[in-house]
Design a protein around this motif. Structure first.
Motif, PDB file in Angstrom:
ATOM      1  N   ASN A   6     -31.520  28.809  33.717  1.00  0.00           N
ATOM      2  CA  ASN A   6     -30.883  28.065  32.629  1.00  0.00           C
ATOM      3  C   ASN A   6     -32.207  27.728  31.829  1.00  0.00           C
ATOM      4  O   ASN A   6     -32.252  27.540  30.619  1.00  0.00           O
ATOM      5  CB  ASN A   6     -30.418  26.709  33.127  1.00  0.00           C
ATOM      6  CG  ASN A   6     -28.939  26.980  33.676  1.00  0.00           C
ATOM      7  OD1 ASN A   6     -28.417  27.980  33.393  1.00  0.00           O
ATOM      8  ND2 ASN A   6     -28.554  25.883  34.419  1.00  0.00           N
ATOM      9  N   LYS A  64     -32.852  29.030  27.899  1.00  0.00           N
ATOM     10  CA  LYS A  64     -33.018  27.977  26.628  1.00  0.00           C
ATOM     11  C   LYS A  64     -34.469  28.278  26.170  1.00  0.00           C
ATOM     12  O   LYS A  64     -34.632  28.355  24.757  1.00  0.00           O
ATOM     13  CB  LYS A  64     -33.326  26.452  27.336  1.00  0.00           C
ATOM     14  CG  LYS A  64     -31.999  25.908  27.799  1.00  0.00           C
ATOM     15  CD  LYS A  64     -32.466  24.472  28.300  1.00  0.00           C
ATOM     16  CE  LYS A  64     -31.151  23.839  28.788  1.00  0.00           C
ATOM     17  NZ  LYS A  64     -31.414  22.548  29.455  1.00  0.00           N
ATOM     18  N   ASP A  80     -33.311  31.274  23.691  1.00  0.00           N
ATOM     19  CA  ASP A  80     -32.528  30.693  22.661  1.00  0.00           C
ATOM     20  C   ASP A  80     -33.261  29.965  21.545  1.00  0.00           C
ATOM     21  O   ASP A  80     -33.068  30.189  20.449  1.00  0.00           O
ATOM     22  CB  ASP A  80     -31.733  29.411  23.176  1.00  0.00           C
ATOM     23  CG  ASP A  80     -30.278  30.127  24.013  1.00  0.00           C
ATOM     24  OD1 ASP A  80     -30.148  31.456  23.859  1.00  0.00           O
ATOM     25  OD2 ASP A  80     -29.825  29.322  24.638  1.00  0.00           O
TER      26      ASP A  80
END
Length: 244
Positions: free
Chosen positions: A222, A226, A229
């Motif tokens: 995760n 991120k 992103d």
């Protein structure tokens, strides 16, 4: 290898031709028969409507695509470049014939997240439609092959940002790739997989196949997602073709 070991996909070309005008409903079937003859096949596994600019109504396109399934010429049907609204409309029309809408294929990569930010990707998940990404590596821009001093050909129009603007993206992908012992390509493709997307990639050389396959069997954390992103690009749509 037996035919059942392959998944073969082709598209109904929607740029208006005489077939579309004279046989608006039968056009998908007629064009698929021509493709099967050219390919030397009895059927394809997936048959997509290439884009949302067909001159036929959704009702006629859906009826024609459903007939292709009924005749056993394709196992399933889908669309490409459709917006959420038009995708749902096509799904509803196909449902009248008992045929599910299996796929929506749109451009998606670290350099074009518009289908995710617009809600299209979520709509696919909610409706059981596979989201399939093309230009999953931004035509080589996300492989480490190109730099600001060695840009891709001008004909590589998808996600055609200046390579200097993409350098922060590549730096993050490379850092993660080095840490995991895989290629930059593998990280970029794994990003799509982590988003619940089935990426489509072009392979011309053995080393490209090796790099691509390194995306399998693991998932980005995760925290890594991120990181990516944060440097990603949203991209844009066009009214003429890339509505999704």
């Amino acid at each position: 290898m037996p035919r059942s070991d392959f998944v073969i996909q082709t598209k109904f070309y929607v740029v208006p031709q005489m077939t579309d005008i004279l046989h608006p409903t039968e056009a998908p079937l007629l064009k698929l028969k021509t493709s099967l003859k050219n390919l030397g096949l009895d059927y394809v596994d997936i048959y997509l409507v290439h884009g949302p600019i067909h001159i036929q109504s959704f009702e006629r396109i859906a009826k024609g695509m459903a007939e292709c399934v009924d005749k056993g010429l394709t196992k399933c049907v889908g669309v490409a470049n459709y917006s959420t609204e038009d995708m749902i409309k096509m799904q509803e029309e196909l449902a009248k014939y008992g045929v599910p809408l299996a796929i929506n294929q749109c451009e998606f990569s670290v350099l074009r997240r518009q289908p995710e930010t617009s809600g299209l990707l979520q709509a696919c998940k909610e409706r059981g439609i596979v989201f399939q990404s093309y230009s999953s590596l931004a035509q080589g821009r996300l492989t480490g092959k190109y730099t600001k001093d060695n840009p891709p050909p001008k004909s590589y129009r998808f996600s055609s940002y200046d390579m200097a603007d993409i350098e922060p993206v590549l730096e993050v992908l490379k850092r993660i790739a080095d840490k995991r012992g895989v290629s930059i390509t593998a990280v970029a493709l794994n990003y799509n997989l982590c988003k619940g997307i089935t990426p489509v990639v072009g392979i011309r050389k053995e080393e490209q196949a090796i790099d691509d396959c390194q995306a399998l069997g693991w998932r980005l954390s995760n925290e890594e997602i991120k990181e990516i992103d944060a440097v990603s690009f949203e991209g844009h749509t066009t009214s003429l073709w890339q509505q999704g």
